[in-house]
Design a protein around this motif. Sequence first.
Motif, short mmCIF file in Angstrom:
data_model
loop_
_atom_site.label_atom_id
_atom_site.label_comp_id
_atom_site.label_asym_id
_atom_site.label_seq_id
_atom_site.Cartn_x
_atom_site.Cartn_y
_atom_site.Cartn_z
N VAL A 52 -8.41 -7.63 -3.87
CA VAL A 52 -7.15 -6.43 -3.82
C VAL A 52 -6.96 -6.19 -1.79
N SER A 53 -7.99 -6.59 -1.50
CA SER A 53 -7.64 -6.75 0.22
C SER A 53 -7.35 -8.55 0.80
N GLY A 66 -4.01 -9.61 -1.77
CA GLY A 66 -2.33 -8.72 -1.54
C GLY A 66 -1.70 -8.53 -0.84
N TYR A 118 -1.94 -6.80 -6.55
CA TYR A 118 -2.84 -5.80 -6.29
C TYR A 118 -2.76 -4.92 -5.65
N LEU A 119 -2.11 -5.10 -4.58
CA LEU A 119 -1.54 -3.43 -3.71
C LEU A 119 -1.52 -2.28 -4.60
N ASP A 120 -0.84 -2.52 -6.47
CA ASP A 120 -0.48 -1.93 -6.83
C ASP A 120 -1.51 -1.31 -8.07
N ALA A 143 -10.34 -1.07 1.25
CA ALA A 143 -8.71 -1.04 0.69
C ALA A 143 -8.69 -0.97 -0.18
N VAL A 173 -6.38 2.19 -2.52
CA VAL A 173 -5.96 1.11 -3.48
C VAL A 173 -6.02 2.11 -5.03
#
Length: 328
Positions: free
Chosen positions: A164-165, A168, A175-177, A205, A209
């Motif tokens: 994610v970090s 993303g 990944y950020l969604d 993070a 998220v």
Amino acid sequence: MSTTATQVRFYKSHEVDKQFLSNKTLEVFGVKPFTWQIDATVAILQGKDVILDVGTGCGKTMCFSMPLLDSPTDMCIVVSPLTSLMLDQVKSAALPSVAVCERTIKEYPGGKEKMFQDIVEGHYRQIFISPETATDIEFAKSVLYKAHFRQYIRLGVIDEAHCVSEWGGSFRGDYLDLHQFRNRLPSNVPLMVASATFPSHVLDAVRGVCALAKDAIHISVSNQRPNIALSVREMKHGTTAADIRFVIPDDAQKLEDVPITLIFTNSIVTCDHLADRLRYWAPDWMPSESIAFYHAKVGPAQKALIEERLQKGEVRILVCTDAVGMVS
């Protein structure tokens, strides 16, 4: 989050029989669970979010399955970053499982529509998907929003959640969604995020998220591995390929004498060049196909073949970009 609730039962702490859970795990998976695995499972059965900060090879994946032992109809859905990882997990799963990716959809009798229908109807206890599928509205409408699926979903999992970090943004923006994935699950379904790499800034993070609850249970197991060491080799030849020649030992007499090695490069051009040079330097007895390259321009069928031959030990040196195992 979605206001619709799953119909699986959630327990109070004193209602969970840990000994039964341990015995059932041994019966189904053939191994006795560690205390931390039982703790993670109990937290999920109570409906709590779980942060699984556990080293590679310690048994994170079993924590995805153990909460399903409470009922023969409970399901979990796992977001995984790599096709190869999903396929490996499905192959080794003790419970009926399916990976949703381009490769498996093409091979599935009846195609995507039939696969999604079978998932909804509970033919599989574990469903492995990519971040791209997790945030795809078609998958949401075909699976996540279906009443029967929502009735029996026990937990959602973000595996290798540090991505994610790290991934993303411009590389894999989905990944950020992943908050969309969380929002599309029933409102009372807990989320488990798992990784061996959770420094504080990465975990912060992930918390944001994935919309983790403030009281999420954090389980941490050291990833210290005394049999693994980090070493640095000084580059002696500048930007030439000569510095990787050492991966083929001078005294190697047979294929098994060449350690299985993955060499990561930053570009496709470098990847192809290094593979060519290694084949040139290889002794006559070493088959050229034992040295392979793997990047985004390699077709899906060839990627699958390379991964299979690597697992069998037929490929000893793989020069690759970070496309290795990437979802496709």
